[in-house]
Design an enzyme around this catalytic site. Sequence first.
Site, PDB file in Angstrom:
ATOM      1  N   LYS A  68       0.831  -1.247   0.125  1.00 35.01           N
ATOM      2  CA  LYS A  68      -0.077   0.032  -0.006  1.00 35.01           C
ATOM      3  C   LYS A  68       0.757   1.308  -0.004  1.00 35.01           C
ATOM      4  O   LYS A  68       1.929   1.457   0.786  1.00 35.01           O
ATOM      5  CB  LYS A  68      -0.974  -0.029   1.412  1.00 35.01           C
ATOM      6  N   SER A  91      -9.580   1.555   2.719  1.00 36.81           N
ATOM      7  CA  SER A  91      -8.705   2.420   1.730  1.00 36.81           C
ATOM      8  C   SER A  91      -7.724   1.783   1.155  1.00 36.81           C
ATOM      9  O   SER A  91      -7.021   2.034   0.163  1.00 36.81           O
ATOM     10  CB  SER A  91      -8.057   3.742   2.813  1.00 36.81           C
ATOM     11  N   SER A 115     -10.001  -0.426   6.953  1.00 33.71           N
ATOM     12  CA  SER A 115      -9.403  -0.315   5.613  1.00 33.71           C
ATOM     13  C   SER A 115      -8.614  -1.376   5.091  1.00 33.71           C
ATOM     14  O   SER A 115      -8.390  -1.580   3.802  1.00 33.71           O
ATOM     15  CB  SER A 115      -8.317   0.906   5.599  1.00 33.71           C
TER      16      SER A 115
END
EC number: 6.3.5.7
Lengths: 96, 488
Positions: free
Chosen positions: B79, B154, B178
């Site tokens: 990420k 996210s 997330s």
Amino acid sequence: MRLSKKEVEHVANLARLTLTEEEVALFTEQLSSILDFAQKLNELDTEHVKPTSHALNITNVFREDEVIESISREYALKNAPDQKDGQFKVPSILEG
Amino acid sequence: MSLFDLPITEIHKRLSNKELTASDMVEESLKRIAEVEKDVQAFLLVDEEQARERAKAIDQDIAVSEDLGILAGLPMGVKDNIVTEGIRTTCASRILANYEPIYSATVYKRMLAGQAIMIGKTNMDEFAMGSSTEHSAFHPSYNPWNLDYVPGGSSGGSAAAVAAREVYFALGSDTGGSIRQPASFTGVVGLKPTYGLVSRFGLVAFASSLDQIGPITKNVEDAAYVLQTLAGYDELDSTSANVSIPDYITPLTGEIKGLRIAVPKEYMGEGVDPAVKEKMLEALKVFENLGAVWEEVSLPHTEYAVATYYILAPSEASSNLARYDGVRYGVRTDSAENLIEMYKKTRSEGFGSEVKRRIMLGTYALSSGYYDAYYRKAQKVRTLIKQDFEQIFAKYDLIFGPTVPTTAFRIGEKISDPLQMYVNDILTIPVNLAGLPAISIPAGLVNGLPVGLQLIGKHFDEVTILRAAYAFEQHTEHHKLRPMVKRG
């Protein structure tokens, strides 16, 4: 909780943000409705409840006070948008 | 069948026997990215050269060493809020569009030491704020099960990349769900570890008391192996927990007889899609057949979790994001007369609307006159939510419920109404407020879209949730379903 446009502009200033007229109008609406939603918490009596800032009990971390190598000045400045003489460069603060 | 559908132990065996190379694994990943990335758009950066070089180096290591790490040769996505030295890390924000970190996050170093190979940095909602990956400053990501739908957020890029078999596994971060919510929306496994179990050093901070890094994988066994490498004390993180790390693999036996499961009525009630609830009842039957016992319980403060979170997280964010001022790193406005104007213009041009909204909300909640009414009040309600969990865990081993009340929503469906987007996280947020570990695992499809089942454990009891999740997986086929990467 109805926020005024003036309050939104004041908060934007505290947060170091400049908002367009459109953004002020949008955020006034949206922040008011989120803060309204947060009023729900007032349904609870929390007078004798201790606040939790961290989920776990943690204590500070200490290390021996030893001299260690730090990163080079050049490396520290690598991502700086502007620099001069090995320092971060910003617009002047004092006049003259 | 993709090489990525092979169990981790099989990859390991083939690498050890020299039937397979790390370079083969990287080529498999890059080939798949070439096939589907134009549709899925899971990545912000694919670093082919670095990945190929790493693979070559690992293949050389394998040639001379018997001691091969279990993650050796596995292509991973990271990420883009996890800093990677010399490799652009943007947090999907314009303000960091040109940022090349001068150090690496501890988790990234641990993955490299474990001989995993980073393929690229995955897309996310800007600064991890959002539940759909539509708040990326660069482009949205798409759900591989149906490209008209969001992959969640996210960590939507990480989840989509794993679901579409572009990488073997990925790292995500979870502040209010997330990791688990996108895992649920894309039919993969997402594990949010106990707060403090995995180092946050080098994770770009959003809400420091809630953020936690964890794995996104295709199955529970892979999650256990990645966690085994990720977990552990880090003196560079002042909130890292100095606890001994158990063996996460051996307990994966498929046996859960006598396990005590609590099912909160708040997690199965109004607001949960009836079709999702149906899948949960089917899942409970599986646990029952395996000899687990379950009872309905109550977590009475669940309904206050979202409001608590949307005061606390923005407050921490407004403080953490004060560092983006255009002086030391990131992008700076090109037209400012003085310093204050430079700060303001830089931040206004650099941040997207969701980030601005949360900074404003946090600044307001922390400001003089409102601190007690909002921030302190929310901290107190956080205590009540934590106590709810403690009472349940005095009697039960884990808590069961859906990860999200619904399946994925359509691209654009909730983007204009932040509050509607926020309440989507009602079942994941309480876990972060209490710092507990939780896993989302696939529990079937509704109208062609995945449903996630969430298991929540006691602090540092990842073993129990992994053991239960593995047993469920062994007796169901849900995790074997693969998305077609198509529209409609």
